[in-house]
Design an enzyme around this catalytic site. Structure first.
Site, mmCIF file in Angstrom:
data_model
loop_
_atom_site.group_PDB
_atom_site.id
_atom_site.type_symbol
_atom_site.label_atom_id
_atom_site.label_comp_id
_atom_site.label_asym_id
_atom_site.label_seq_id
_atom_site.Cartn_x
_atom_site.Cartn_y
_atom_site.Cartn_z
ATOM 1 N N SER A 139 0.835 -1.206 0.000
ATOM 2 C CA SER A 139 0.000 0.000 0.000
ATOM 3 C C SER A 139 0.864 1.248 0.000
ATOM 4 O O SER A 139 1.957 1.263 0.580
ATOM 5 C CB SER A 139 -0.868 -0.016 1.262
ATOM 6 N N TYR A 163 -1.131 -0.572 10.815
ATOM 7 C CA TYR A 163 -1.477 -1.167 9.518
ATOM 8 C C TYR A 163 -0.342 -0.944 8.518
ATOM 9 O O TYR A 163 0.152 -1.876 7.878
ATOM 10 C CB TYR A 163 -2.796 -0.554 9.008
ATOM 11 N N LYS A 167 2.553 -3.529 6.624
ATOM 12 C CA LYS A 167 2.832 -3.598 5.174
ATOM 13 C C LYS A 167 4.329 -3.439 4.933
ATOM 14 O O LYS A 167 4.935 -4.169 4.144
ATOM 15 C CB LYS A 167 2.051 -2.509 4.420
HETATM 16 N N1 UFG Z 1 -12.261 11.688 3.455
HETATM 17 C C1 UFG Z 1 -13.261 12.567 3.829
HETATM 18 N N2 UFG Z 1 -14.389 12.050 4.391
HETATM 19 C C2 UFG Z 1 -14.567 10.710 4.583
HETATM 20 C C3 UFG Z 1 -13.548 9.828 4.197
HETATM 21 C C4 UFG Z 1 -12.402 10.359 3.644
HETATM 22 O O1 UFG Z 1 -13.145 13.781 3.677
HETATM 23 O O2 UFG Z 1 -15.625 10.318 5.115
HETATM 24 C C5 UFG Z 1 -11.060 12.227 2.798
HETATM 25 C C6 UFG Z 1 -9.768 11.966 3.525
HETATM 26 O O3 UFG Z 1 -9.496 12.968 4.474
HETATM 27 C C7 UFG Z 1 -8.773 11.920 2.363
HETATM 28 C C8 UFG Z 1 -9.572 11.352 1.205
HETATM 29 O O4 UFG Z 1 -10.937 11.578 1.558
HETATM 30 O O5 UFG Z 1 -8.359 13.218 2.026
HETATM 31 C C9 UFG Z 1 -9.371 9.870 0.985
HETATM 32 O O6 UFG Z 1 -9.585 9.180 2.215
HETATM 33 P P1 UFG Z 1 -9.699 7.595 2.254
HETATM 34 O O7 UFG Z 1 -9.961 7.212 3.674
HETATM 35 O O8 UFG Z 1 -10.651 7.105 1.235
HETATM 36 O O9 UFG Z 1 -8.261 7.111 1.783
HETATM 37 P P2 UFG Z 1 -6.821 7.372 2.430
HETATM 38 O O10 UFG Z 1 -5.999 8.013 1.364
HETATM 39 O O11 UFG Z 1 -6.897 8.059 3.721
HETATM 40 O O12 UFG Z 1 -6.348 5.896 2.744
HETATM 41 C C10 UFG Z 1 -6.315 4.917 1.728
HETATM 42 C C11 UFG Z 1 -6.626 3.556 2.332
HETATM 43 C C12 UFG Z 1 -5.554 3.131 3.282
HETATM 44 C C13 UFG Z 1 -4.249 3.210 2.598
HETATM 45 C C14 UFG Z 1 -4.003 4.565 1.992
HETATM 46 C C15 UFG Z 1 -2.764 4.553 1.159
HETATM 47 O O13 UFG Z 1 -7.845 3.583 3.001
HETATM 48 O O14 UFG Z 1 -5.785 1.807 3.674
HETATM 49 O O15 UFG Z 1 -5.074 4.923 1.147
HETATM 50 O O16 UFG Z 1 -2.379 5.817 0.813
HETATM 51 F F1 UFG Z 1 -3.280 2.940 3.493
#
Ligand code: UFG
Length: 360
Positions: A139, A163, A167
């Site tokens: 990841s 997590y 990885k």
């Molecule tokens: N976000 C919101 N509201 C929500 C959910 C997310 O505003 O309800 C925002 C987050 O702040 C972020 C973006 O949307 O800016 C993406 O968030 P995600 O949770 O969808 O994804 P992340 O980039 O935080 O994390 C994902 C995976 C992880 C992994 C990571 C790798 O969920 O498991 O990418 O970069 F580790």
């Protein structure tokens, strides 16, 4: 021998027997569909801790082929050994694992055990049963806060939660394995943000409880399960202040695994590789909300809230290594990702089975 018969025989020789751990999960199930569609033989092992047995029926519905399925935790050495004894695998694709960042902070024992012991069991059995190739689900989380974007594979490790640490440790472990067992080759694929679903709408992402990730939250607002989206911060250093990520269609991601399998098949001495799988483009939270509304005609009410702990401003991949080595690049754009995510959610408002048990 006529031509068509010899072609048929040649094709049969090329059929690969592939163990897919976590093959009932979101990325796993989409990869199984692509493997079956091209004629490979797939054996899934999954403990259904975050997926449903129904996924196997759905895979059969899409492909017309039913993969063999075993209900087991990959950490269970004797259960896994039975599977290795029964099949003469050519490849392992290892998706199974625990993947919720927040939960990993609360339950590090669970994460370290599930995510590390499983890989150890697989490598022990691969060495014992002479299976030489494994693709590992890694990841972009291993990069943590990147020094620069687009992120290249040689960027330093800097995970910020258990997590991500599991990885990273898996990658280091697999590298050590390839040094000690030159016959074994490993590709670690570092995923960016998979969204979308199979174009049939028959399989897709089915998170348990309140979704942690952005796209399933948006689709649940669109279907009426949730009232509004909480946008975690609008004061990041990005074009509109909201977080920027590299969203990639899960079918593109699945095809990246097939390209990695083919690469290892053609290059059995590959030893150890780490490859980013993303699109190389970044979109903000509000870009995604806007595109989703454009393609579905559904407004997504949202409210700006505090930043989520640990979130970074911008994360997107340098994808040149995947292109150069694997000859792979993502094809689907953000509109298509939104369209397919919505088709899955609207055809399956409560996911695979609403309130039914996962073992059904
Ligand atoms: N976000 C919101 N509201 C929500 C959910 C997310 O505003 O309800 C925002 C987050 O702040 C972020 C973006 O949307 O800016 C993406 O968030 P995600 O949770 O969808 O994804 P992340 O980039 O935080 O994390 C994902 C995976 C992880 C992994 C990571 C790798 O969920 O498991 O990418 O970069 F580790």
């Amino acid at each position: 021998m006529n031509n068509s018969k010899s072609t048929l025989q040649r094709k049969r020789v090329n059929i690969l027997k592939i163990l897919v751990t976590g093959g009932a999960g979101f990325i796993g199930s989409h990869t199984v569909v692509e493997l079956l569609d091209r004629g490979d033989q797939v054996v899934i092992v999954d403990d259904l801790s975050n997926s449903h047995l129904k996924v196997v029926d759905r895979i059969e519905k899409i492909t017309g082929k039913r993969p063999d399925f075993f209900l087991a935790n990959i950490c269970d050495f004797s259960a896994m050994e039975k599977v290795f004894k029964q099949y003469d695998f050519d490849f392992v694709i290892h998706f199974a694992g625990s993947k919720a960042v927040g939960e990993s902070v609360e339950k590090p024992l669970l994460y370290y055990r599930n995510n590390l012991e499983s890989t150890w069991v697989l490598i022990e059995l691969m060495a014992k049963y002479n299976v030489k190739s494994i693709i590992f689900s890694s990841s972009a989380t291993v990069y943590g806060q990147p020094d620069a974007v687009p992120i290249i594979e040689t960027s330093p490790y800097s995970p910020t939660n258990p997590y991500g640490e599991t990885k990273m440790i898996n990658e280091l472990f697999l590298k050590d394995v390839t040094a000690a067992y030159p016959d074994i080759s490993v590709i670690c694929l570092r995923y960016f943000n998979p969204i979308g679903a199979h174009e049939s709408g028959i399989i897709g992402e089915d998170p348990q409880g309140i979704p942690n990730n952005l796209m399933p939250f948006i689709t649940q607002v669109a279907i009426g399960i949730r009232e509004e989206l909480f946008v975690f911060g609008n004061n990041f250093d990005t074009h509109d202040g909201t977080g920027v990520r590299d969203y990639i269609h899960v079918v593109d991601l699945a095809k990246g695994h097939l390209a990695a399998v083919d690469y290892l098949k053609a290059n059995p001495d590959a030893s150890f590789l780490i490859i980013n799988l993303g699109t190389g483009r970044g979109y903000s939270v509000l870009d995604l909300v806007k595109t989703f509304s454009e393609v579905t005609g559904i407004e997504i009410p949202y409210r700006i809230t505090e930043r989520r702990a640990g979130d970074i401003a911008t994360c997107y991949a340098d994808v040149s290594l995947a292109k150069d080595l694997l000859g792979w690049e993502a094809k689907f754009d953000l509109k298509r990702m939104c369209k397919d995510s919505w088709r899955w959610q609207s055809q399956n408002p409560k996911g695979y089975c609403g309130n039914c048990s996962q073992k059904e």
